[in-house]
Design an enzyme around this catalytic site. Structure first.
Site, PDB file in Angstrom:
ATOM      1  N   GLU A 150     -28.426 -33.234 -40.104  1.00 18.30           N
ATOM      2  CA  GLU A 150     -28.716 -32.309 -41.206  1.00 18.30           C
ATOM      3  C   GLU A 150     -27.387 -31.606 -41.504  1.00 18.30           C
ATOM      4  O   GLU A 150     -26.876 -30.867 -40.664  1.00 18.30           O
ATOM      5  CB  GLU A 150     -29.800 -31.321 -40.740  1.00 18.30           C
ATOM      6  CG  GLU A 150     -30.486 -30.573 -41.850  1.00 18.30           C
ATOM      7  CD  GLU A 150     -31.581 -29.625 -41.320  1.00 18.30           C
ATOM      8  OE1 GLU A 150     -31.592 -29.262 -40.125  1.00 18.30           O
ATOM      9  OE2 GLU A 150     -32.417 -29.224 -42.142  1.00 18.30           O
ATOM     10  N   ASN A 188     -36.142 -27.117 -39.142  1.00 19.35           N
ATOM     11  CA  ASN A 188     -36.913 -26.102 -38.422  1.00 19.35           C
ATOM     12  C   ASN A 188     -37.792 -25.254 -39.338  1.00 19.35           C
ATOM     13  O   ASN A 188     -38.785 -24.697 -38.890  1.00 19.35           O
ATOM     14  CB  ASN A 188     -35.975 -25.227 -37.601  1.00 19.35           C
ATOM     15  CG  ASN A 188     -35.515 -25.968 -36.359  1.00 19.35           C
ATOM     16  OD1 ASN A 188     -36.311 -26.651 -35.721  1.00 19.35           O
ATOM     17  ND2 ASN A 188     -34.237 -25.876 -36.032  1.00 19.35           N
TER      18      ASN A 188
END
Ligand SMILES: NC(=O)c1ccc[n+]([C@@H]2O[C@H](COP(=O)([O-])OP(=O)(O)OC[C@H]3O[C@@H](n4cnc5c(N)ncnc54)[C@H](O)[C@@H]3O)[C@@H](O)[C@H]2O)c1
Length: 301
Positions: A150, A188
């Site tokens: 990411e 997340n």
């Protein structure tokens, strides 16, 4: 290319492994000599498994290991590196200190990346003289296996640096995905509310541990249920990330479930502490629901 990896724990050793395996000179830096020695053992063991599987040759294993040099001093380790990837302990003050140091020690063109799971890349960049060259490279655990990176653009990260980091990630055989710097990034921000909702469902006795995980495994084809995954990540880590989401957005939907808070306070942190939603005292090979959540024992949560 020379790459400095700061922190040689769970993530740092994996990051050093993939850069070294792809022909980069890696300076692996940690304040702890024991952590560095343990990291080299882990990397060597993981390379052995790859040799056994036939995915690399014994010669490639040796070349990979010879690409890694260990340092306990950041100043010595970062000399001449084009990229520094910080994977030290998840602590804001520590990361700001390391980035101030990296900024003063590295060449002005060096890209400074962080593997943080939840700390603002923009905030980290703001303590340097080069916020345009500060970026997130969020590798997933275990790094040699997981394809995703990411790539997190801070508010001031330049297009050119983002392109360079996307390209570097591809050269490691990874699939980079560009996201902007807001609390939890994407991984997340989506994963932690799901885990929190699973914990709320347990807390409200909608279903038991096994039932919740079975629904998500068999119904959504997830490789493991959210409660087992939370145990693997560490319940303290899940709680810390939920707090970042809660503080960052100021939205009550991110409030950590009181059961999660209780478990962390009690020291039941998941796999690493031997107990979480499941009990790992038997080695963790077989999934055993922790006694607090077993129906045959009086429930105490
Ligand atoms: N563990 C995961 O699944 C995971 C996944 C993605 C991202 N992350 C992120 O990666 C980073 C590292 O996590 P980890 O799980 O590898 O932690 P870890 O505790 O396994 O390792 C951290 C290492 O950093 C070292 N360290 C501490 N201060 C240092 C300093 N000043 N200079 C150099 N080294 C220092 C410690 O000695 C330790 O070896 C964190 O930011 C975490 O949020 C972790």
């Amino acid at each position: 290319m020379k790459v400095a990896v700061i922190g040689s724990g769970t993530m740092g050793n994996g990051i050093a492994h993939v850069f070294a395996q792809h022909g980069n000179a890696v300076a692996l830096i940690d304040i702890s000599k024991e952590a560095l020695d343990k990291a080299m053992k882990t990397i060597s063991g993981n390379l052995d498994r790859m040799v056994t599987k036939g995915s690399i040759t014994a010669d490639e294993k040796e070349k990979t290991l010879s690409n890694i040099t260990l340092y306990t001093s950041i100043k010595e380790g970062v000399q001449g590196c084009s990229l520094a990837v910080e994977a030290a302990t998840e602590n804001l003050e520590l990361k700001l200190k390391i980035f101030r140091e990296l900024d003063s020690l590295c060449d002005s063109n060096t890209i400074l990346a962080t593997n943080t799971s939840s700390i603002s890349v923009t905030k980290i960049g703001s303590v340097t003289q080069r916020p345009d060259k500060v970026i997130g490279m969020h590798f997933m655990n275990p790094v040699p296996v997981m394809k995703l990176v990411e790539v997190i653009r801070g508010y001031s990260t330049s297009d050119a640096v983002t392109e360079q980091v996307l390209d570097i990630s591809r050269k490691l055989g990874k699939i980079p995905t560009e996201v902007n710097d807001y609390p939890g990034f994407i991984a997340n921000r989506i994963l932690m509310p799901m885990i929190n909702e699973a914990i709320y469902s347990l807390y409200e006795s909608v279903a038991g541990v096994e039932e919740i995980d079975t629904v998500m495994k068999l119904g959504m084809a997830h490789p493991m249920g959210p409660l087992q995954l939370a145990d693997f990540i560490g319940l303290d880590v899940c709680l810390a990330i939920l707090k970042v989401l809660h503080d960052g957005f100021g939205n009550p939907k991110y409030a950590p479930c009181p059961l999660l808070v209780n478990m962390v306070t009690a020291g039941n942190l998941g796999k690493k502490s031997g107990s979480g939603f499941y009990d790992y005292s038997g080695g963790g090979k077989e999934l055993v629901v922790a006694s607090n959540f077993r129906k045959d024992i009086s429930v105490n949560h």
